[in-house]
Design an enzyme around this catalytic site. Structure first.
Site, PDB file in Angstrom:
ATOM      1  N   CYS A 105     -40.271 -17.280 -21.571  1.00  0.00           N
ATOM      2  CA  CYS A 105     -41.005 -16.053 -21.930  1.00  0.00           C
ATOM      3  C   CYS A 105     -40.064 -14.854 -21.792  1.00  0.00           C
ATOM      4  O   CYS A 105     -39.160 -14.714 -22.596  1.00  0.00           O
ATOM      5  CB  CYS A 105     -42.285 -15.895 -21.118  1.00  0.00           C
ATOM      6  SG  CYS A 105     -42.078 -16.213 -19.380  1.00  0.00           S
ATOM      7  N   SER A 106     -40.279 -14.002 -20.801  1.00  0.00           N
ATOM      8  CA  SER A 106     -39.411 -12.827 -20.699  1.00  0.00           C
ATOM      9  C   SER A 106     -39.340 -12.337 -19.256  1.00  0.00           C
ATOM     10  O   SER A 106     -39.278 -11.150 -19.007  1.00  0.00           O
ATOM     11  CB  SER A 106     -39.933 -11.707 -21.599  1.00  0.00           C
ATOM     12  OG  SER A 106     -41.289 -11.447 -21.274  1.00  0.00           O
TER      13      SER A 106
END
Lengths: 200, 223
Positions: free
Chosen positions: A105-106
């Site tokens: 994801c981030s």
């Protein structure tokens, strides 16, 4: 419900509808919404991480503690936060370069660096950083010597990584505050190194 | 699950330009509203739409084409719809009639609670539990080759690959999706080092090391 217009192009309208309904229902406080943005844009940001890095350059004992247990150091300095408390610091040296990514994801140390830049959240970076980190760095403008070991840290759990860039040449005698001003966000992710000062 | 979000090692993407360091991150008004909403809404029974829910509900072709904050928007919509507190009809007509929720003793948290009590709070995922670790630093391990249908934190690119325990992060809650009714387990979490060549064969750099955070259940010992 799962097929509720997942990609309707008008993000602005959809967001305003969501905010309006939730506010009218009394489920969210608009002042809190503003405070969140203010916190992530102003209170936290790369200046916080830069403070830690700069001090690690001038204080060997601090550097040792940061590398051994960054979470304890962050706690001492009240730099904890959602998505940052479980902090690990990794140091660049002439023979090792570190790069942080989140392939799933981030994930990113918000409390120390603020919100992640667009490139960090981009599919291309997430896909390529683990398989061809040297090419990624080269495209970012950093051509590493073949002898340098590249360590890529994939943030797949709740642990967050902070890169301690190398102190640039030509900064001897600078105060911590002056040094901190030289430290860029991207150098603390490992996407760039810091240029020597005063040599150009 | 073998979802599209599990991007590590995929080819064909073009890196964006690295933007200037000091530019604003939330560049559009809807992004600012959305970001504020996502982190200030704390309603009992409404999930924040964790990674699992978010990533598994977006079809792969759509996911790759969606801007980053559009994924957050999708996630925010889904979480309030799933909670039943908001209906599709209400979102379609936000100025129209609403059914008011009845949540006992609920008041939306104000700025002080959200910022100091939540965003800046000392949340550690490490659990204060005395649990023996299955592996020690330096142990050779293999990332289990498993492809669960639910969310997993073991990315595809490490599965079946041999690595070395680099660091023990202590005891963390296992984040993979578990069958209904099964309680979250506490397990040791490790930073596991894989060489570039172990992961990527001849394409892996001989001086590349990839470190991935994996739990006990993701790992098997090497005989």
């Amino acid at each position: 419900m799962a097929d509720h217009k997942p990609v309707q192009a008008d993000y602005d309208l959809r967001t305003r509808a969501l905010v309006s309904v939730l506010t009218r229902k009394g489920l969210v406080d608009p002042e809190s919404m503003d405070a969140v943005v203010e916190y992530h844009e102003s209170q936290v940001g790369p200046h916080v991480g830069a403070g830690l890095v700069a001090r690690s350059w001038v204080d060997p004992d601090y550097r040792r503690r940061l590398l051994a247990d960054a979470r304890a150091v962050a706690r001492e300095e009240n730099l904890t936060g959602f998505q940052s408390t479980d902090l690990v610091a990794v140091a660049n040296t002439p023979s090792v370069h570190n790069l942080v990514v989140c392939t799933l994801c981030s994930c990113y140390p918000w409390s120390l660096l603020g919100l992640p830049p667009t490139w960090y959240k981009d599919s291309a970076y997430r896909a390529r950083a683990v398989i061809e980190p040297r090419n990624v760095l080269r495209e970012f403008g950093l051509d590493l010597d073949d002898e340098v070991e590249v360590r890529v840290w994939d943030s797949t759990a709740e642990v967050r990584y902070l890169v301690i860039p190398q102190r640039p040449a030509g900064t001897e005698g600078m105060a911590v505050e002056e040094l901190a001003a030289l430290i860029t966000r991207d150098s603390m992710i490992g996407a760039e190194t810091l240029a020597a000062r005063g040599q150009q | 699950m073998n979802g599209v979000h599990d991007l590590g090692g995929m080819d064909g993407f073009t890196l964006p330009q690295r933007e200037e360091n000091e530019g604003p991150i939330l560049t559009e008004e809807w992004q600012r509203l959305l970001w504020g909403l996502v982190w200030s809404m704390r309603v009992p029974g409404v999930s924040r739409g964790g990674r699992a829910a978010m990533e598994q509900s977006i079809p792969p072709a759509l996911y790759l084409g969606m801007p980053y904050y559009a994924r957050w928007l999708h996630r925010a919509e889904q979480s309030v719809l799933e909670s039943g507190l908001v209906t599709v009809a209400e979102l379609d007509n936000p100025d129209g009639p609403l059914s008011m929720p009845d949540i006992p003793n609920f008041e939306p948290p104000g700025p002080e609670i959200i910022v100091n009590g939540f965003l800046a709070a000392d949340f550690s995922a490490e659990m204060d539990v005395d649990l023996p670790s299955r592996f020690s630093i330096g142990d050779a391990v293999i990332a289990r080759n498993d492809h669960p249908v639910g969310h997993t934190r073991a990315p595809r690119y490490v599965r079946g690959r041999r690595g070395t325990i680099h660091r023990d992060h202590g005891v963390h809650e296992f984040q993979d999706q578990l069958p209904p009714g099964v309680e979250r387990e506490m397990q040791h979490l490790y930073s596991v080092m894989f060489t570039g060549q172990e992961l990527w064969g001849s394409r892996g750099g001989s001086r590349d090391r990839i470190y991935v955070d994996l739990w006990d259940d993701h790992l098997e010992s090497v005989a």
